[in-house]
Design an enzyme around this catalytic site. Structure first.
Site, PDB file in Angstrom:
ATOM      1  N   ARG A  59       9.048  32.257  42.740  1.00 19.60           N
ATOM      2  CA  ARG A  59      10.025  32.809  43.698  1.00 19.60           C
ATOM      3  C   ARG A  59       9.630  34.205  44.141  1.00 19.60           C
ATOM      4  O   ARG A  59       9.916  34.614  45.270  1.00 19.60           O
ATOM      5  CB  ARG A  59      11.434  32.809  43.085  1.00 19.60           C
ATOM      6  N   GLU A  96      14.276  34.966  29.780  1.00 22.15           N
ATOM      7  CA  GLU A  96      15.680  34.831  29.399  1.00 22.15           C
ATOM      8  C   GLU A  96      15.908  33.431  28.821  1.00 22.15           C
ATOM      9  O   GLU A  96      16.761  33.240  27.972  1.00 22.15           O
ATOM     10  CB  GLU A  96      16.553  35.055  30.639  1.00 22.15           C
TER      11      GLU A  96
HETATM   12  P1  AMP Z   1      12.905  38.125  32.939  1.00 21.53           P
HETATM   13  O1  AMP Z   1      11.518  37.985  32.438  1.00 21.53           O
HETATM   14  O2  AMP Z   1      13.921  37.784  31.876  1.00 21.53           O
HETATM   15  O3  AMP Z   1      13.175  39.457  33.576  1.00 21.53           O
HETATM   16  O4  AMP Z   1      13.115  37.005  34.034  1.00 21.53           O
HETATM   17  C1  AMP Z   1      12.763  37.251  35.326  1.00 21.53           C
HETATM   18  C2  AMP Z   1      12.269  36.027  36.008  1.00 21.53           C
HETATM   19  O5  AMP Z   1      13.035  34.848  35.703  1.00 21.53           O
HETATM   20  C3  AMP Z   1      12.380  36.263  37.460  1.00 21.53           C
HETATM   21  O6  AMP Z   1      11.095  36.022  38.021  1.00 21.53           O
HETATM   22  C4  AMP Z   1      13.402  35.278  37.967  1.00 21.53           C
HETATM   23  O7  AMP Z   1      12.807  34.464  38.931  1.00 21.53           O
HETATM   24  C5  AMP Z   1      13.836  34.441  36.799  1.00 21.53           C
HETATM   25  N1  AMP Z   1      15.243  34.570  36.363  1.00 21.53           N
HETATM   26  C6  AMP Z   1      15.658  34.919  35.119  1.00 21.53           C
HETATM   27  N2  AMP Z   1      16.985  34.885  35.014  1.00 21.53           N
HETATM   28  C7  AMP Z   1      17.449  34.549  36.223  1.00 21.53           C
HETATM   29  C8  AMP Z   1      18.766  34.340  36.765  1.00 21.53           C
HETATM   30  N3  AMP Z   1      19.874  34.496  35.999  1.00 21.53           N
HETATM   31  N4  AMP Z   1      18.862  34.008  38.059  1.00 21.53           N
HETATM   32  C9  AMP Z   1      17.751  33.850  38.814  1.00 21.53           C
HETATM   33  N5  AMP Z   1      16.490  34.007  38.368  1.00 21.53           N
HETATM   34  C10 AMP Z   1      16.332  34.342  37.082  1.00 21.53           C
END
Ligand code: AMP
Length: 172
Positions: A59, A96
């Site tokens: 994305r 996450e």
């Molecule tokens: P993080 O590594 O936890 O910061 O996750 C970031 C990546 O996961 C981003 O590239 C987002 O595309 C996706 N992502 C994680 N949580 C969400 C969420 N609640 N809504 C949308 N995209 C998310």
């Protein structure tokens, strides 16, 4: 100016129970909304001397590549394992909702490059931190990490170890 927050669609329990997923596809599909998103993400960096924008699969590409052209900078794809054809640097990281790895071509950074990292969403910051580690291994000067949406309650910006951070929207 388009109300970008109003165009974001909340999807409960995707991709796993307990996750509230922020779906940006209505923003991408809105002709003026998408244009405004890219202009507003580029605005803080127009005079920053950015030479490359690094985007994170998948994305993140939808936002990072048009920000690169808006800034007249090059684009660096940071991709999931096995997708890049040349020699790569690799970093494991936690999400996450799971774990994964990112790769970047070993020749993506040239001496003197000033890099802006762009992603759609920062949650825990693990993905952005892995991208910073890859860029650091390649000797890049990273100016900032910039995202469309910050999930402020997860404090992802704290994982960026002092690299300047910018978010268009924050959800608390
Ligand atoms: P993080 O590594 O936890 O910061 O996750 C970031 C990546 O996961 C981003 O590239 C987002 O595309 C996706 N992502 C994680 N949580 C969400 C969420 N609640 N809504 C949308 N995209 C998310």
């Amino acid at each position: 100016m388009t109300d970008l927050r109003a165009l974001i669609r909340d999807i409960p329990d995707y991709p796993k129970p307990g996750i509230l997923f922020y779906d940006i596809t209505p923003v991408l599909g809105h002709p003026i909304g998408f244009t405004h998103l890219i202009e507003r993400m580029a605005d803080p960096f127009r005079d920053a001397g950015v030479t490359k924008v690094a985007g994170i699969e998948a994305r993140g590409f939808t936002v990072a590549a048009p920000v690169a052209t808006e800034l007249e900078a090059g684009f660096i794809p940071i991709r999931k394992p096995g997708k890049l054809p040349y020699q790569v640097h690799r970093r494991e990281y936690s999400l996450e909702y799971g774990t994964d790895a990112l790769e970047m071509h070993t020749d993506a950074i040239q001496p003197g490059d000033r890099v802006l990292v762009v992603d759609d969403v920062i949650a825990t910051g693990g993905t952005a931190a892995a991208a910073l580690a890859l860029l650091g291994e390649a000797g890049a000067e990273v100016l900032a990490v910039s995202v469309f949406i910050e999930l402020g309650f997860l404090n992802g910006a704290d994982a960026l170890e002092g690299v300047p951070f910018h978010a268009l929207l924050t959800y608390d």
